[in-house]
Design an enzyme around this catalytic site. Sequence first.
Site, PDB file in Angstrom:
ATOM      1  N   HIS A  31       0.788  -1.235   0.000  1.00  0.00           N
ATOM      2  CA  HIS A  31       0.000   0.000   0.000  1.00  0.00           C
ATOM      3  C   HIS A  31       0.820   1.285   0.000  1.00  0.00           C
ATOM      4  CE1 HIS A  31       0.912  -0.028   4.294  1.00  0.00           C
ATOM      5  NE2 HIS A  31       0.633   1.255   4.281  1.00  0.00           N
TER       6      HIS A  31
HETATM    7  C1  UD1 Z   1      -2.228   5.688   5.295  1.00  0.00           C
HETATM    8  C2  UD1 Z   1      -0.970   6.311   5.900  1.00  0.00           C
HETATM    9  C3  UD1 Z   1       0.148   5.279   5.938  1.00  0.00           C
HETATM   10  C4  UD1 Z   1      -0.300   4.014   6.650  1.00  0.00           C
HETATM   11  C5  UD1 Z   1      -1.602   3.502   6.046  1.00  0.00           C
HETATM   12  C6  UD1 Z   1      -2.120   2.339   6.846  1.00  0.00           C
HETATM   13  C7  UD1 Z   1      -0.637   8.700   5.474  1.00  0.00           C
HETATM   14  C8  UD1 Z   1       0.110   9.699   4.685  1.00  0.00           C
HETATM   15  N1  UD1 Z   1      -0.511   7.433   5.083  1.00  0.00           N
HETATM   16  O1  UD1 Z   1      -1.926   5.320   3.959  1.00  0.00           O
HETATM   17  O2  UD1 Z   1       1.247   5.820   6.657  1.00  0.00           O
HETATM   18  O3  UD1 Z   1       0.695   3.045   6.487  1.00  0.00           O
HETATM   19  O4  UD1 Z   1      -2.583   4.549   6.072  1.00  0.00           O
HETATM   20  O5  UD1 Z   1      -3.003   1.547   6.119  1.00  0.00           O
HETATM   21  O6  UD1 Z   1      -1.316   9.048   6.412  1.00  0.00           O
HETATM   22  N2  UD1 Z   1      -9.160   4.239   0.732  1.00  0.00           N
HETATM   23  C9  UD1 Z   1     -10.393   3.641   0.637  1.00  0.00           C
HETATM   24  N3  UD1 Z   1     -11.058   3.341   1.800  1.00  0.00           N
HETATM   25  C10 UD1 Z   1     -10.542   3.588   3.025  1.00  0.00           C
HETATM   26  C11 UD1 Z   1      -9.286   4.201   3.105  1.00  0.00           C
HETATM   27  C12 UD1 Z   1      -8.603   4.523   1.960  1.00  0.00           C
HETATM   28  O7  UD1 Z   1     -10.892   3.390  -0.457  1.00  0.00           O
HETATM   29  O8  UD1 Z   1     -11.202   3.271   4.030  1.00  0.00           O
HETATM   30  C13 UD1 Z   1      -8.423   4.546  -0.529  1.00  0.00           C
HETATM   31  C14 UD1 Z   1      -8.734   5.928  -1.088  1.00  0.00           C
HETATM   32  O9  UD1 Z   1      -8.721   5.825  -2.485  1.00  0.00           O
HETATM   33  C15 UD1 Z   1      -7.545   6.749  -0.634  1.00  0.00           C
HETATM   34  C16 UD1 Z   1      -6.411   5.719  -0.646  1.00  0.00           C
HETATM   35  O10 UD1 Z   1      -7.021   4.498  -0.260  1.00  0.00           O
HETATM   36  O11 UD1 Z   1      -7.269   7.841  -1.454  1.00  0.00           O
HETATM   37  C17 UD1 Z   1      -5.268   6.048   0.281  1.00  0.00           C
HETATM   38  O12 UD1 Z   1      -5.748   6.263   1.618  1.00  0.00           O
HETATM   39  P1  UD1 Z   1      -4.937   7.210   2.625  1.00  0.00           P
HETATM   40  O13 UD1 Z   1      -5.523   7.134   3.971  1.00  0.00           O
HETATM   41  O14 UD1 Z   1      -4.738   8.551   2.027  1.00  0.00           O
HETATM   42  O15 UD1 Z   1      -3.499   6.557   2.617  1.00  0.00           O
HETATM   43  P2  UD1 Z   1      -3.069   5.064   2.929  1.00  0.00           P
HETATM   44  O16 UD1 Z   1      -2.409   4.502   1.718  1.00  0.00           O
HETATM   45  O17 UD1 Z   1      -4.204   4.317   3.510  1.00  0.00           O
HETATM   46  N1  UDP Z   2      -3.943  -5.670   8.813  1.00  0.00           N
HETATM   47  C1  UDP Z   2      -5.237  -6.151   9.008  1.00  0.00           C
HETATM   48  N2  UDP Z   2      -5.932  -6.590   7.916  1.00  0.00           N
HETATM   49  C2  UDP Z   2      -5.413  -6.573   6.655  1.00  0.00           C
HETATM   50  C3  UDP Z   2      -4.096  -6.081   6.473  1.00  0.00           C
HETATM   51  C4  UDP Z   2      -3.395  -5.619   7.582  1.00  0.00           C
HETATM   52  O1  UDP Z   2      -5.728  -6.181  10.132  1.00  0.00           O
HETATM   53  O2  UDP Z   2      -6.110  -6.988   5.722  1.00  0.00           O
HETATM   54  C5  UDP Z   2      -3.188  -5.197   9.988  1.00  0.00           C
HETATM   55  C6  UDP Z   2      -1.808  -5.794  10.147  1.00  0.00           C
HETATM   56  O3  UDP Z   2      -1.893  -7.040  10.805  1.00  0.00           O
HETATM   57  C7  UDP Z   2      -1.084  -4.730  10.952  1.00  0.00           C
HETATM   58  C8  UDP Z   2      -1.713  -3.450  10.451  1.00  0.00           C
HETATM   59  O4  UDP Z   2      -2.941  -3.819   9.811  1.00  0.00           O
HETATM   60  O5  UDP Z   2      -1.379  -4.849  12.324  1.00  0.00           O
HETATM   61  C9  UDP Z   2      -0.780  -2.815   9.482  1.00  0.00           C
HETATM   62  O6  UDP Z   2      -1.416  -1.777   8.847  1.00  0.00           O
HETATM   63  P1  UDP Z   2      -0.948  -1.218   7.440  1.00  0.00           P
HETATM   64  O7  UDP Z   2      -0.092  -2.184   6.741  1.00  0.00           O
HETATM   65  O8  UDP Z   2      -2.187  -0.745   6.775  1.00  0.00           O
HETATM   66  O9  UDP Z   2      -0.136   0.086   7.869  1.00  0.00           O
HETATM   67  P2  UDP Z   2       1.370   0.335   8.356  1.00  0.00           P
HETATM   68  O10 UDP Z   2       1.665  -0.578   9.479  1.00  0.00           O
HETATM   69  O11 UDP Z   2       2.251   0.139   7.164  1.00  0.00           O
HETATM   70  O12 UDP Z   2       1.349   1.759   8.745  1.00  0.00           O
END
Ligand code: UD1
Ligand code: UDP
Length: 358
Positions: free
Chosen positions: A206
């Site tokens: 992601h």
């Molecule tokens: C965010 C965090 C990242 C973290 C991740 C955990 C920032 C800059 N990034 O990244 O550090 O590792 O969360 O998962 O804060 N979207 C959906 N549904 C949702 C959420 C997101 O469809 O419920 C889609 C949207 O198209 C959105 C994209 O995912 O634009 C990215 O979501 P966003 O929260 O901006 O960043 P993450 O990649 O989730």
């Molecule tokens: N995770 C989850 N379901 C999923 C994928 C990840 O519960 O389908 C959990 C994972 O076990 C970990 C956390 O989400 O505890 C990690 O989140 P993510 O990778 O979104 O963010 P990051 O840790 O990189 O910020």
Amino acid sequence: MKILTVVGARPQFIKASVVSAALRPLCEELIVHTGQHYDQNMSDIFFEELGIPRPAYQLGVGSGSHGRQTGEMLIRVEEVIQREKPDILLVYGDTNSTLAGALAASKLHIPVAHVEAGLRSYNMRMPEEQNRVLTDHISTWLFCPTATARENLKKEGIEKGVSVTGDVMLDSVLHFLEVARANPKKRKIYEEVGVEPKRYRLATLHRAETTDGGVEAVTRIFRAFEQLPDPVLIPIHPRTRALAEESIRENGFSNIRLIAPVGYLEMLLLTSGACQVLTDSGGLQKEAYFMEVPCITLRSETEWVETLHGNWNVLADLTTEDILQKALHTTPDPAARSSKPFGDGHASEQIAHILCGA
Ligand code: UD1
Ligand code: UDP
């Protein structure tokens, strides 16, 4: 003592679940959900399954560019702070929700507590690195998961308010893996997704660095997955879903199984049952390490350098060749696991006691 906790993204719900449980007997805590993550399986499922108190405020900010998303959060968190007048504002990790919460509080002279302080990738192009550096520099309490994190802060001149508590994610793995294993319905996850324990690899993707390269970048990774001897199961983050589907469709990959994101209990079972993890996630790298599952991190650097010891985690460039080479030819060293760099599984209690002065 009133603590206002600001969360918004999946990993923050998981971290808050254990810290909230430790805070509950000691003080009043109100949870603010920024709405950064909002799909049922990216948000509500964690509150339902992990016993996190219902958020007192749902800010509903949703997705957007960094500026728009962070700006909206800043405006709405400020309003909540002005209304609630908390003694402390608590944030986790390094997302836009972390920075917005910390900045709103700091400007109103509310002291900030940062869980997961001191982590550094030293790659300032990462939005997460910007968020964590800025948050650390305006925090009053800095809770470091490791001694390395404390050293990183020291290099930036931050020593006051710093404590090494261990990692709250270790607390959550120790607690919720038992909960998951004891639940027969959850244990059906392997059957439900069509994998056999220890005969599949688990992957997540992601990061912006991964998805910014578009479908070509995802295809480079998937070409490696396609050549692995076990199926690769991917609970796909919504950010990456469309690219992953397009790549599979265009290339006819048959060794890759995309599924929707799963709840934390299922995820812990899927991680513990995998023969290898391949990921660009920060949290999953560590969970693999805690469960002694070998991990290939699909990034050129990691904040969690302790996991690299003994090859339990290795970094791979985002090329087909490097991923394949590392995935097939890395053997972790069981003797390299003697120290406990992430603490003893009681980080949450330590944090709660420090904050509530108990
Ligand atoms: C965010 C965090 C990242 C973290 C991740 C955990 C920032 C800059 N990034 O990244 O550090 O590792 O969360 O998962 O804060 N979207 C959906 N549904 C949702 C959420 C997101 O469809 O419920 C889609 C949207 O198209 C959105 C994209 O995912 O634009 C990215 O979501 P966003 O929260 O901006 O960043 P993450 O990649 O989730
Ligand atoms: N995770 C989850 N379901 C999923 C994928 C990840 O519960 O389908 C959990 C994972 O076990 C970990 C956390 O989400 O505890 C990690 O989140 P993510 O990778 O979104 O963010 P990051 O840790 O990189 O910020």
